[in-house]
Design an enzyme around this catalytic site. Structure first.
Site, mmCIF file in Angstrom:
data_model
loop_
_atom_site.group_PDB
_atom_site.id
_atom_site.type_symbol
_atom_site.label_atom_id
_atom_site.label_comp_id
_atom_site.label_asym_id
_atom_site.label_seq_id
_atom_site.Cartn_x
_atom_site.Cartn_y
_atom_site.Cartn_z
ATOM 1 N N TYR A 54 0.835 -1.192 0.000
ATOM 2 C CA TYR A 54 0.000 0.000 0.000
ATOM 3 C C TYR A 54 0.878 1.254 0.000
ATOM 4 C CZ TYR A 54 -3.846 -3.123 1.460
ATOM 5 O OH TYR A 54 -4.779 -4.133 1.559
ATOM 6 N N LYS A 216 -24.519 7.060 -2.048
ATOM 7 C CA LYS A 216 -24.203 8.453 -2.401
ATOM 8 C C LYS A 216 -24.058 8.675 -3.900
ATOM 9 C CE LYS A 216 -19.201 7.865 -1.555
ATOM 10 N NZ LYS A 216 -18.099 8.292 -0.664
#
Length: 336
Positions: A54, A216
């Site tokens: 990451y 959303k």
């Protein structure tokens, strides 16, 4: 916060895990990342998941700094090995003895700890003998650098082979970390039944389908500014599969279900994966502390059977359930 045992072990973790993929070291500034970690701790989350790949190791560094000063015995810190790190040389990826041995040292240093609670094979390595990988993990455990070993996105056959070798070498695989949500159910047909048999729990990522299950994103409307669907650093590509008007419309149909249960859409999505008794924890990510508190409230929620059926009916054929998709997740060639 509620807690569950991880696999066939005595190791307990929080039902909600805070993860920092796509956020720490890349999408959000370090002070915002630290604020989210503090919010997770305030919400009773004790389990934190990251990976050396990451942000090319940066996410581990940010997490280690954010957790510095906390009582180590009260935390469960997970990380992973496989993906290319550093300058991405020929041995900077995979599950070879060399890469595992060197990677665990780097992760310990960046996380500022002397041991990792759960060390995970981030993907299956088709180019390294499984015996070599498992022997390296056994040595990491015996050296006290990791307490438990898990994997991520392994197929049922791979789990079975890895579990057998682990037992022969004196340790056990206790977890698998797959993608799982109300929209992505590919583990249900083969991986979950095999895992139950082997004593392996699921540590699931993307329970809200990259944010789509929050509702959303509305059909026919522009994605909200600052949302993952507008992120050109990688988030936009990850969420693209769910951004059709058909899928988004079906997700909108879940709003009455969430409302009737007194839940936000995000809480409904996270609670949905936790209804599966083979799931030990759901990994949430966040760019704002309020997102952490909202998602963490899904712990301990029971969704009635009729509401689960309504969710299935609303999502219909938007759900992906082909078990072969798990096999597709492991790279078939080395990334250099």
């Amino acid at each position: 916060m509620d807690y569950r045992f991880l696999g066939n072990s005595g190791f307990k973790i929080s039902e909600i895990t805070y993860g920092n993929w796509l956020t720490h070291g890349s999408q959000v500034e370090d002070d915002a990342a630290t604020a989210c970690v503090r919010a997770a701790l305030d919400a009773g989350i004790t389990t934190f998941d990251t990976a050396d790949v990451y942000a090319n190791t940066r996410a581990e560094t940010v997490l280690g700094t954010a957790l510095k000063g906390e009582r180590r015995e009260s935390l469960e810190i997970f990380t992973k090995v496989f993906g290319p790190t550093g300058p991405k040389g020929p041995n900077d990826t995979g599950l070879s003895r060399k890469h595992i041995t060197e990677s665990v040292e780097g992760s310990l240093r960046r996380l500022q700890t002397d041991h990792i609670d759960l060390y995970q094979a981030h993907r299956f390595d088709h180019f390294t003998p499984l015996e070599e990988t498992m022997q390296a993990f056994a040595d990491v455990v015996r050296a006290g650098k990791a307490l438990y070993i898990g994997v991520s996105e392994w197929t049922a056959d791979q789990l079975r082979a890895g579990s057998e070798l682990a037992r022969q070498l004196g340790f056990q695989l206790i977890s698998n970390q797959p993608q799982y949500s109300a929209l992505w159910r590919v583990i249900e047909g083969e991986v979950v039944p095999t895992s139950r048999e082997l004593g392996i729990s699921q540590v699931v990522w993307s329970p809200i389908a990259q944010g789509v299950l929050t509702g959303k994103y509305v059909p026919g409307q522009q994605a909200p500014e600052g949302s993952r669907a507008t992120d050109d650093k990688g988030g936009k590509d990850m969420i693209a599969r769910w951004m059709s008007d058909d899928v988004l419309g079906r997700v909108q149909d879940l709003k009455p279900v969430a409302s009737d249960l007194g839940l936000s859409m995000a809480q409904l999505a996270v609670a949905w994966v936790l209804q599966n008794d083979n799931v030990a924890t759901a990994i949430i990510g966040a760019s704002k502390p309020e997102q952490v508190h909202d998602n963490a409230a899904a712990a301990g929620v029971t969704i009635p059977a009729d509401a689960m059926a309504t969710i299935d009916e609303a999502l219909g054929d938007a759900v992906v359930s082909d078990p072969a998709r798990t096999h597709d997740s492991s790279p078939k060639q080395r990334e250099a």
